[in-house]
Motif scaffolding. Structure first.
Motif, mmCIF file in Angstrom:
data_model
loop_
_atom_site.group_PDB
_atom_site.id
_atom_site.type_symbol
_atom_site.label_atom_id
_atom_site.label_comp_id
_atom_site.label_asym_id
_atom_site.label_seq_id
_atom_site.Cartn_x
_atom_site.Cartn_y
_atom_site.Cartn_z
ATOM 1 N N ALA A 19 -38.998 -31.032 0.246
ATOM 2 C CA ALA A 19 -38.897 -30.079 1.355
ATOM 3 C C ALA A 19 -39.512 -28.732 0.969
ATOM 4 O O ALA A 19 -40.243 -28.126 1.741
ATOM 5 C CB ALA A 19 -37.445 -29.893 1.774
ATOM 6 N N TYR A 20 -39.207 -28.262 -0.236
ATOM 7 C CA TYR A 20 -39.747 -26.982 -0.698
ATOM 8 C C TYR A 20 -41.039 -27.147 -1.498
ATOM 9 O O TYR A 20 -41.766 -26.188 -1.717
ATOM 10 C CB TYR A 20 -38.714 -26.235 -1.546
ATOM 11 N N GLY A 21 -41.299 -28.366 -1.977
ATOM 12 C CA GLY A 21 -42.547 -28.640 -2.667
ATOM 13 C C GLY A 21 -42.620 -28.141 -4.092
ATOM 14 O O GLY A 21 -43.639 -27.599 -4.502
ATOM 15 N N PHE A 22 -41.565 -28.320 -4.877
ATOM 16 C CA PHE A 22 -41.626 -27.936 -6.275
ATOM 17 C C PHE A 22 -40.915 -28.959 -7.152
ATOM 18 O O PHE A 22 -40.108 -29.753 -6.685
ATOM 19 C CB PHE A 22 -41.039 -26.535 -6.510
ATOM 20 N N LYS A 23 -41.258 -28.934 -8.453
ATOM 21 C CA LYS A 23 -40.635 -29.786 -9.457
ATOM 22 C C LYS A 23 -39.910 -28.881 -10.440
ATOM 23 O O LYS A 23 -40.347 -27.759 -10.694
ATOM 24 C CB LYS A 23 -41.685 -30.607 -10.194
ATOM 25 N N THR A 24 -38.814 -29.383 -11.012
ATOM 26 C CA THR A 24 -38.004 -28.553 -11.890
ATOM 27 C C THR A 24 -37.241 -29.400 -12.896
ATOM 28 O O THR A 24 -37.099 -30.604 -12.727
ATOM 29 C CB THR A 24 -37.009 -27.703 -11.061
ATOM 30 N N ARG A 25 -36.745 -28.760 -13.930
ATOM 31 C CA ARG A 25 -35.918 -29.428 -14.928
ATOM 32 C C ARG A 25 -34.476 -29.539 -14.420
ATOM 33 O O ARG A 25 -33.812 -30.537 -14.641
ATOM 34 C CB ARG A 25 -35.942 -28.647 -16.238
ATOM 35 N N SER A 26 -33.986 -28.519 -13.741
ATOM 36 C CA SER A 26 -32.612 -28.542 -13.232
ATOM 37 C C SER A 26 -32.592 -29.070 -11.799
ATOM 38 O O SER A 26 -33.617 -29.473 -11.271
ATOM 39 C CB SER A 26 -32.014 -27.144 -13.299
ATOM 40 N N THR A 81 -41.005 -32.908 -18.485
ATOM 41 C CA THR A 81 -40.685 -31.476 -18.426
ATOM 42 C C THR A 81 -40.150 -31.049 -17.065
ATOM 43 O O THR A 81 -39.496 -30.019 -16.957
ATOM 44 C CB THR A 81 -41.923 -30.625 -18.756
ATOM 45 N N HIS A 82 -40.447 -31.816 -16.025
ATOM 46 C CA HIS A 82 -39.991 -31.518 -14.666
ATOM 47 C C HIS A 82 -39.536 -32.818 -13.998
ATOM 48 O O HIS A 82 -40.223 -33.348 -13.125
ATOM 49 C CB HIS A 82 -41.113 -30.879 -13.839
ATOM 50 N N PRO A 83 -38.358 -33.328 -14.394
ATOM 51 C CA PRO A 83 -37.941 -34.653 -13.927
ATOM 52 C C PRO A 83 -37.396 -34.719 -12.499
ATOM 53 O O PRO A 83 -37.205 -35.796 -11.969
ATOM 54 C CB PRO A 83 -36.863 -35.044 -14.934
ATOM 55 N N ARG A 84 -37.176 -33.583 -11.876
ATOM 56 C CA ARG A 84 -36.619 -33.580 -10.516
ATOM 57 C C ARG A 84 -37.533 -32.788 -9.588
ATOM 58 O O ARG A 84 -38.166 -31.824 -10.006
ATOM 59 C CB ARG A 84 -35.228 -32.964 -10.529
ATOM 60 N N ALA A 85 -37.556 -33.203 -8.317
ATOM 61 C CA ALA A 85 -38.432 -32.532 -7.355
ATOM 62 C C ALA A 85 -37.747 -32.402 -6.006
ATOM 63 O O ALA A 85 -36.874 -33.193 -5.654
ATOM 64 C CB ALA A 85 -39.731 -33.304 -7.195
ATOM 65 N N CYS A 86 -38.178 -31.404 -5.261
ATOM 66 C CA CYS A 86 -37.731 -31.218 -3.886
ATOM 67 C C CYS A 86 -38.974 -31.295 -2.999
ATOM 68 O O CYS A 86 -39.862 -30.439 -3.086
ATOM 69 C CB CYS A 86 -37.045 -29.878 -3.703
ATOM 70 N N ILE A 107 -36.988 -38.169 -8.010
ATOM 71 C CA ILE A 107 -37.076 -38.215 -9.468
ATOM 72 C C ILE A 107 -38.554 -38.402 -9.813
ATOM 73 O O ILE A 107 -39.220 -39.258 -9.240
ATOM 74 C CB ILE A 107 -36.264 -39.392 -10.042
ATOM 75 N N THR A 108 -39.058 -37.595 -10.757
ATOM 76 C CA THR A 108 -40.470 -37.686 -11.138
ATOM 77 C C THR A 108 -40.594 -38.369 -12.494
ATOM 78 O O THR A 108 -39.608 -38.603 -13.177
ATOM 79 C CB THR A 108 -41.118 -36.291 -11.227
ATOM 80 N N TRP A 109 -41.822 -38.638 -12.893
ATOM 81 C CA TRP A 109 -42.101 -39.236 -14.196
ATOM 82 C C TRP A 109 -42.392 -38.170 -15.241
ATOM 83 O O TRP A 109 -42.624 -38.481 -16.395
ATOM 84 C CB TRP A 109 -43.297 -40.183 -14.096
ATOM 85 N N GLN A 110 -42.410 -36.916 -14.848
ATOM 86 C CA GLN A 110 -42.731 -35.841 -15.782
ATOM 87 C C GLN A 110 -41.498 -35.461 -16.598
ATOM 88 O O GLN A 110 -40.475 -35.064 -16.033
ATOM 89 C CB GLN A 110 -43.238 -34.613 -15.040
#
Length: 80
Positions: free
Chosen positions: A31-38, A24-29, A19-22
């Motif tokens: 393993a793949y190195g990206f942040k996303t809304r979904s 607009t992009h509250p979730r992250a992976c 879980i991130t603090w952003q």
């Protein structure tokens, strides 16, 4: 023709999920190195057409180790 996936990867049960603090992009992976809304597993499925291949279940917390860490971190030593 793409095959329909009948199951969903539970990112919340994966050790790579974060879980991130952003806002607009509250979730992250991690393993793949990206942040996303979904959920990251939904992004992986939508972009690659395959379910997440890097899912790794979270390790259960060792209760003895956790109790030792909790008891040692709860004491405070103050010298005046």
């Amino acid at each position: 023709m793409m095959k329909k996936i009948d199951y969903q990867i539970d990112c919340y049960a994966c050790q790579h999920f974060e879980i991130t603090w952003q806002a607009t992009h509250p979730r992250a992976c991690n393993a793949y190195g990206f942040k996303t809304r979904s959920l990251p597993s939904q992004v992986v499925l939508a972009t690659s057409g395959q379910p997440c291949l890097k899912f790794s279940p979270k390790r259960p917390l060792d209760t003895e180790t956790a109790a030792t860490q909790a008891s040692s971190s709860s004491s405070i030593n103050i010298k005046v």
